[in-house]
Design an enzyme around this catalytic site. Structure first.
Site, PDB file in Angstrom:
ATOM      1  N   LYS A   1       1.128   4.047  -3.076  1.00 45.09           N
ATOM      2  CA  LYS A   1       0.774   5.450  -2.892  1.00 45.09           C
ATOM      3  C   LYS A   1       1.969   6.361  -3.175  1.00 45.09           C
ATOM      4  O   LYS A   1       1.806   7.502  -3.634  1.00 45.09           O
ATOM      5  CB  LYS A   1       0.231   5.681  -1.487  1.00 45.09           C
TER       6      LYS A   1
ATOM      7  N   THR B   1     -12.784   5.335   8.239  1.00 40.76           N
ATOM      8  CA  THR B   1     -13.514   4.767   7.113  1.00 40.76           C
ATOM      9  C   THR B   1     -13.380   3.248   7.155  1.00 40.76           C
ATOM     10  O   THR B   1     -12.458   2.709   7.780  1.00 40.76           O
ATOM     11  CB  THR B   1     -12.943   5.274   5.776  1.00 40.76           C
TER      12      THR B   1
ATOM     13  N   TYR C   1       0.837  -1.208   0.000  1.00 37.12           N
ATOM     14  CA  TYR C   1       0.000   0.000   0.000  1.00 37.12           C
ATOM     15  C   TYR C   1       0.868   1.253   0.000  1.00 37.12           C
ATOM     16  O   TYR C   1       0.668   2.170  -0.795  1.00 37.12           O
ATOM     17  CB  TYR C   1      -0.912  -0.016   1.224  1.00 37.12           C
TER      18      TYR C   1
END
Length: 285
Positions: free
Chosen positions: A174, A205, A170
């Site tokens: 990014k 989230t 990840y």
């Protein structure tokens, strides 16, 4: 009073939840016609229904797409052009944070490849087809519409400083989004196409909460946050709205950090109560 995106057309990927959901609602409230893109079509359709009750004067469409597939991304952009005749805002927001993503020793190759395919290649496809569309945008001075547009790519604070909880694929994906955004912004600046990265801090989230699935992991993140709390998706939507609107007309190639001060912190206060989010933030998840 005209909205900040009046008469414009926006496409949002990952629109069924989190930042994408809140941004889609906000873009519509500010006058944009919006194409909602998500791999979960039902989730996107639910957002369409929600927007219809709040912003009945705009048109909103939902479509299913896997952003890791070029044909799906092209089809979503083509839908916007066919239905609305232009594309002014492309929000490449869809992404994953796989629970099996770990450090260099433990992350398996298929997890790495899947993460790169969605988080990095998916943004590339989104930028490619948005640029093609924005080059052809007709100018309509009466409506305040011009050739070009705004592309927003969701990156992350971890691309700037690394993550305390290992998530190597990840973080690397990014970081690629940041580098790609900077270069594309320079290449296309004189075409009137602005391209910026949005760098969220830790947010409350489903994407992050599913990854931080223990109290220990959550506290490991919170200890670094000067504000002492996770951000809300709607706080990022407000930042995306700024980048989408003409208010940011002289902003391109930036890493726009919305992270509660995390990337500027060296040490944080211990023992002080965390400040709650503003009462005006109406979370809808």
């Amino acid at each position: 009073m005209p909205g900040r995106l009046q008469n414009k057309v926006a496409l949002v990927t990952g629109a069924g939840s989190g930042i994408g959901l809140e941004s889609s609602i906000l873009f519509a409230q500010e006058g944009a016609n919006v194409v909602l893109v998500d791999i979960n079509l039902e989730a996107a359709q639910n957002v369409v229904a929600l927007i219809a009750t709040r912003s009945p004067n705009v048109k909103v469409l939902a479509t299913k797409a896997d952003v890791s597939k070029e044909a799906d991304v092209k089809a979503a952009v083509d839908l916007a052009i066919n239905e609305f005749g232009r594309l002014d805002v492309m929000f490449n927001n869809a992404g994953i944070m796989h629970p099996a993503d770990d450090n260099a020793l433990n992350t398996e190759e298929h997890i790495w490849d899947l993460t790169m395919q969605i988080n990095l290649k998916g943004v590339w496809w989104g930028c490619k087809y948005a640029i093609i569309a924005m080059r052809e945008n007709p100018t309509d001075e009466a409506k305040g519409l011009h050739r070009g547009g705004s592309i927003i790519n969701t990156a992350s604070f971890v691309a700037l400083m690394g993550a305390a909880t290992p998530q190597l694929a990840y973080t690397a994906s990014k970081g690629g989004v940041l580098a790609m955004t900077r270069e594309l912004a320079m290449v296309h600046a004189r075409e009137g196409i602005r391209i910026n990265s949005l760098c969220p801090g830790p947010l409350k989230t489903p994407l992050l909460m599913d990854f931080l699935d223990t109290e220990e992991k959550r506290q490991r993140r919170l200890v670094h946050l000067p504000m002492g709390r996770f951000g809300e998706a709607v706080e990022l939507a407000n930042a995306a709205l700024y980048l989408a609107s003409d208010e940011s007309s002289y902003v391109t190639g930036t890493d726009f950090k919305v992270d509660g001060g995390l990337s500027s912190a060296y040490v944080t206060a211990v023992g002080e109560p965390a400040l709650p989010p503003p009462t005006s933030l109406a979370t809808r998840q």
